[in-house]
Design a protein around this motif. Structure first.
Motif, PDB file in Angstrom:
ATOM      1  N   VAL A  92      -3.747  -1.276  -3.996  1.00 36.80           N
ATOM      2  CA  VAL A  92      -4.850  -1.246  -3.031  1.00 36.80           C
ATOM      3  C   VAL A  92      -4.300  -0.721  -1.708  1.00 36.80           C
ATOM      4  N   LEU A  93      -4.845   0.394  -1.240  1.00 38.57           N
ATOM      5  CA  LEU A  93      -4.392   1.006   0.007  1.00 38.57           C
ATOM      6  C   LEU A  93      -5.556   1.113   0.989  1.00 38.57           C
ATOM      7  N   VAL A 130      -5.959   2.472  -8.921  1.00 40.56           N
ATOM      8  CA  VAL A 130      -5.665   2.567  -7.489  1.00 40.56           C
ATOM      9  C   VAL A 130      -6.983   2.559  -6.716  1.00 40.56           C
ATOM     10  N   LEU A 131      -6.990   1.808  -5.633  1.00 43.74           N
ATOM     11  CA  LEU A 131      -8.155   1.728  -4.757  1.00 43.74           C
ATOM     12  C   LEU A 131      -7.723   2.178  -3.367  1.00 43.74           C
ATOM     13  N   ILE A 132      -8.386   3.193  -2.814  1.00 42.01           N
ATOM     14  CA  ILE A 132      -8.104   3.663  -1.458  1.00 42.01           C
ATOM     15  C   ILE A 132      -9.359   3.442  -0.635  1.00 42.01           C
ATOM     16  N   VAL A 133      -9.268   2.582   0.381  1.00 39.56           N
ATOM     17  CA  VAL A 133     -10.447   2.123   1.109  1.00 39.56           C
ATOM     18  C   VAL A 133     -10.388   2.533   2.576  1.00 39.56           C
ATOM     19  N   ASP A 134     -11.372   3.327   2.990  1.00 45.55           N
ATOM     20  CA  ASP A 134     -11.522   3.632   4.410  1.00 45.55           C
ATOM     21  C   ASP A 134     -12.013   2.370   5.121  1.00 45.55           C
ATOM     22  N   ALA A 137      -5.350  -7.912   5.576  1.00 43.64           N
ATOM     23  CA  ALA A 137      -6.355  -8.213   4.555  1.00 43.64           C
ATOM     24  C   ALA A 137      -5.741  -8.285   3.165  1.00 43.64           C
ATOM     25  N   GLY A 138      -4.470  -7.883   3.029  1.00 42.73           N
ATOM     26  CA  GLY A 138      -3.794  -7.973   1.743  1.00 42.73           C
ATOM     27  C   GLY A 138      -3.511  -6.651   1.074  1.00 42.73           C
ATOM     28  N   ALA A 139      -3.808  -5.521   1.739  1.00 42.13           N
ATOM     29  CA  ALA A 139      -3.550  -4.215   1.147  1.00 42.13           C
ATOM     30  C   ALA A 139      -2.059  -4.037   0.867  1.00 42.13           C
ATOM     31  N   ASP A 140      -1.760  -3.280  -0.188  1.00 45.56           N
ATOM     32  CA  ASP A 140      -0.364  -3.030  -0.552  1.00 45.56           C
ATOM     33  C   ASP A 140       0.278  -1.999   0.362  1.00 45.56           C
ATOM     34  N   ILE A 165       1.579   5.715  -3.512  1.00 43.93           N
ATOM     35  CA  ILE A 165       1.070   5.109  -4.748  1.00 43.93           C
ATOM     36  C   ILE A 165       2.203   4.742  -5.701  1.00 43.93           C
ATOM     37  N   LEU A 166       3.103   5.679  -5.960  1.00 46.21           N
ATOM     38  CA  LEU A 166       4.165   5.448  -6.936  1.00 46.21           C
ATOM     39  C   LEU A 166       5.077   4.293  -6.547  1.00 46.21           C
TER      40      LEU A 166
END
Length: 239
Positions: free
Chosen positions: A98-99, A69-73, A114-117, A134-135
């Protein structure tokens, strides 16, 4: 190397109470307060957390490891998290989830474009909402079997992390007050202030953002920000 596979190799499989066991979450976040919130959410959920505070550090990490999992500010000191989201979703193999995250009202639209889930609006304090974000986007074989116990806990990060954020802003303002730097300071402080419920600081950040976007002089707004930050540094418990 898949970080999550290494973590799961110790037979740490998800359970109803720890539904994110076996997952590694890479959080790209420059706010110590927001990062502390993520750490607590991951701890309560059973996930392993790795952290990066800028794009450069995140890219270096992703060259070696692939988290689950990627969480990006979206607002980072060396650029926009939107760029990293675009890179992550086009990579092969792709990070499973990707969040994007931001305190900006327009953040969700930018992250999804941008394509984030998905998107986590700051402040991120609900354990149930964090786990569900996430789940609900994980492959079925990575989710806990059977019914899941819903824990609607609200986490409360240590305010010492907020003090660290204030010290960071003070250092940035001492180094430069160019418009690009002030724009970063405004978005950074806006998110942090809303997370801790500091209305005065949030209003000052919004005022600086407005002055920058409208082309008005920013000296007064920048001085107001600097004064408020110093006030909070002088208070051991912030706010």
């Amino acid at each position: 190397m898949d970080d999550s596979e290494l973590f799961a190799a110790a037979h740490r499989q998800p359970t109803s109470r720890r539904p994110l066991l076996g997952l590694t979450i890479l959080v790209i976040e420059d706010s110590r307060y927001a990062c502390e919130a993520m750490r607590l959410l991951c701890l309560r959920s059973g996930a392993r957390i790795r952290r990066a505070d800028c794009l450069k550090s995140a890219r270096k990490h992703l060259q070696v490891y692939r988290p689950s999992v990627l969480i990006v500010d979206l607002g980072l000191p060396d650029g926009s998290g939107v760029d990293l989201i675009e890179e992550a979703v086009s990579a092969n193999p792709r990070v499973s989830v990707v969040l994007g995250t931001s305190g900006d009202d327009m953040g969700q639209e930018a992250a999804l474009a941008a394509g984030a889930d998905g998107f986590l609006a700051k402040p991120v304090t609900s354990l149930a909402a964090f786990q569900e974000a996430i789940l609900s986007r994980l492959p079925a074989d990575r989710q806990p079997a059977g019914p899941r116990e819903l824990q609607d806990e609200i986490i409360h990060p240590d305010l010492l992390a907020f003090q660290d954020d204030m010290a960071h802003v003070a250092d940035v303002l001492n180094d430069s007050q160019e418009d690009k730097i002030l724009d970063y300071v405004a978005q950074f402080l806006g998110g942090v202030a809303r997370s801790v419920g500091d209305t005065s600081l949030a209003d000052a950040a919004a005022g600086l953002t407005h002055a920058l976007s409208s082309g008005h002089p920013v000296t007064t707004e920048a001085a107001r920000i600097a004064g408020l930050v110093q006030d909070r540094l002088n208070q051991k418990l912030a706010i």
